[in-house]
Design a protein around this motif. Structure first.
Motif, PDB file in Angstrom:
ATOM      1  N   UNK A   3       0.840  -1.203   0.000  1.00 10.90           N
ATOM      2  CA  UNK A   3       0.000   0.000   0.000  1.00 10.90           C
ATOM      3  C   UNK A   3       0.875   1.253   0.000  1.00 10.90           C
ATOM      4  N   UNK A   4       1.967   1.230   0.752  1.00 10.77           N
ATOM      5  CA  UNK A   4       2.877   2.379   0.775  1.00 10.77           C
ATOM      6  C   UNK A   4       3.500   2.601  -0.602  1.00 10.77           C
ATOM      7  N   UNK A   5       3.964   1.539  -1.209  1.00 11.73           N
ATOM      8  CA  UNK A   5       4.575   1.637  -2.538  1.00 11.73           C
ATOM      9  C   UNK A   5       3.580   2.209  -3.553  1.00 11.73           C
ATOM     10  N   UNK A   6       2.369   1.666  -3.552  1.00  9.64           N
ATOM     11  CA  UNK A   6       1.343   2.126  -4.501  1.00  9.64           C
ATOM     12  C   UNK A   6       0.952   3.584  -4.252  1.00  9.64           C
ATOM     13  N   UNK A   7       0.753   3.928  -2.999  1.00  8.76           N
ATOM     14  CA  UNK A   7       0.322   5.289  -2.669  1.00  8.76           C
ATOM     15  C   UNK A   7       1.379   6.313  -3.044  1.00  8.76           C
ATOM     16  N   UNK A   8       2.624   6.032  -2.724  1.00  2.25           N
ATOM     17  CA  UNK A   8       3.691   6.975  -3.053  1.00  2.25           C
ATOM     18  C   UNK A   8       3.846   7.129  -4.567  1.00  2.25           C
TER      19      UNK A   8
ATOM     20  N   UNK B 117       0.506  11.087   5.265  1.00  2.13           N
ATOM     21  CA  UNK B 117       1.359  11.302   6.441  1.00  2.13           C
ATOM     22  C   UNK B 117       0.718  10.704   7.692  1.00  2.13           C
ATOM     23  N   UNK B 118      -0.571  10.910   7.834  1.00  2.53           N
ATOM     24  CA  UNK B 118      -1.287  10.371   8.997  1.00  2.53           C
ATOM     25  C   UNK B 118      -1.294   8.843   8.978  1.00  2.53           C
ATOM     26  N   UNK B 119      -1.637   8.275   7.839  1.00  3.45           N
ATOM     27  CA  UNK B 119      -1.681   6.819   7.729  1.00  3.45           C
ATOM     28  C   UNK B 119      -0.286   6.208   7.879  1.00  3.45           C
ATOM     29  N   UNK B 120       0.696   6.886   7.347  1.00  6.79           N
ATOM     30  CA  UNK B 120       2.065   6.386   7.434  1.00  6.79           C
ATOM     31  C   UNK B 120       2.546   6.315   8.878  1.00  6.79           C
ATOM     32  N   UNK B 121       2.164   7.306   9.677  1.00  2.33           N
ATOM     33  CA  UNK B 121       2.548   7.286  11.098  1.00  2.33           C
ATOM     34  C   UNK B 121       1.935   6.078  11.805  1.00  2.33           C
TER      35      UNK B 121
ATOM     36  N   UNK C  31       0.966   9.407  -5.730  1.00  2.39           N
ATOM     37  CA  UNK C  31       1.254  10.796  -5.355  1.00  2.39           C
ATOM     38  C   UNK C  31       2.297  11.391  -6.292  1.00  2.39           C
ATOM     39  N   UNK C  32       3.339  10.632  -6.578  1.00  4.13           N
ATOM     40  CA  UNK C  32       4.388  11.125  -7.488  1.00  4.13           C
ATOM     41  C   UNK C  32       3.833  11.371  -8.887  1.00  4.13           C
ATOM     42  N   UNK C  33       2.980  10.465  -9.361  1.00  5.64           N
ATOM     43  CA  UNK C  33       2.388  10.627 -10.691  1.00  5.64           C
ATOM     44  C   UNK C  33       1.474  11.851 -10.758  1.00  5.64           C
ATOM     45  N   UNK C  34       0.793  12.141  -9.655  1.00 10.10           N
ATOM     46  CA  UNK C  34      -0.141  13.270  -9.629  1.00 10.10           C
ATOM     47  C   UNK C  34       0.551  14.630  -9.477  1.00 10.10           C
TER      48      UNK C  34
END
Length: 92
Positions: A40-45, A67-71, A48-51
């Motif tokens: 999920x972290x890999x996909x989300x990042x 940031x919230x979910x990552x914490x 975000x980078x693509x956007x």
């Protein structure tokens, strides 16, 4: 079943069998959760980078939410690593 000691021993035997089964299932779930968090972290990042170039406002909002979910995920990973460090854990 007439003797309480036999009944108690039988009950404890089956509870122990069930507990071992549950530990086996949890060992699998621990690996699944760790993999899910990583993926999920890999996909989300990546999203975000693509956007960043096509929709910077959306990328910014996703970054804020991430940031919230990552914490929270960091805490979960910390606990999962503690569990994995217990002797007898079958490994990943």
């Amino acid at each position: 079943w007439m003797k309480p000691a036999y009944r108690e021993a039988t009950t404890k035997h089956f509870k122990l069998l069930h507990a071992r089964e549950e530990v086996s299932h949890l060992n699998i779930e621990i690996r699944h959760l760790h993999t899910f968090i990583h993926d999920k972290e890999t996909d989300t990042l990546k999203v975000i980078a693509d956007l960043q170039s096509s929709n910077p406002l959306l990328a910014s909002e996703l970054q804020r939410q991430w940031r919230s979910r990552s914490a929270i995920n960091t805490f979960h990973i910390f606990r999962l690593n503690q569990i994995k460090a217990i002797s007898g854990f079958p490994g990943v």
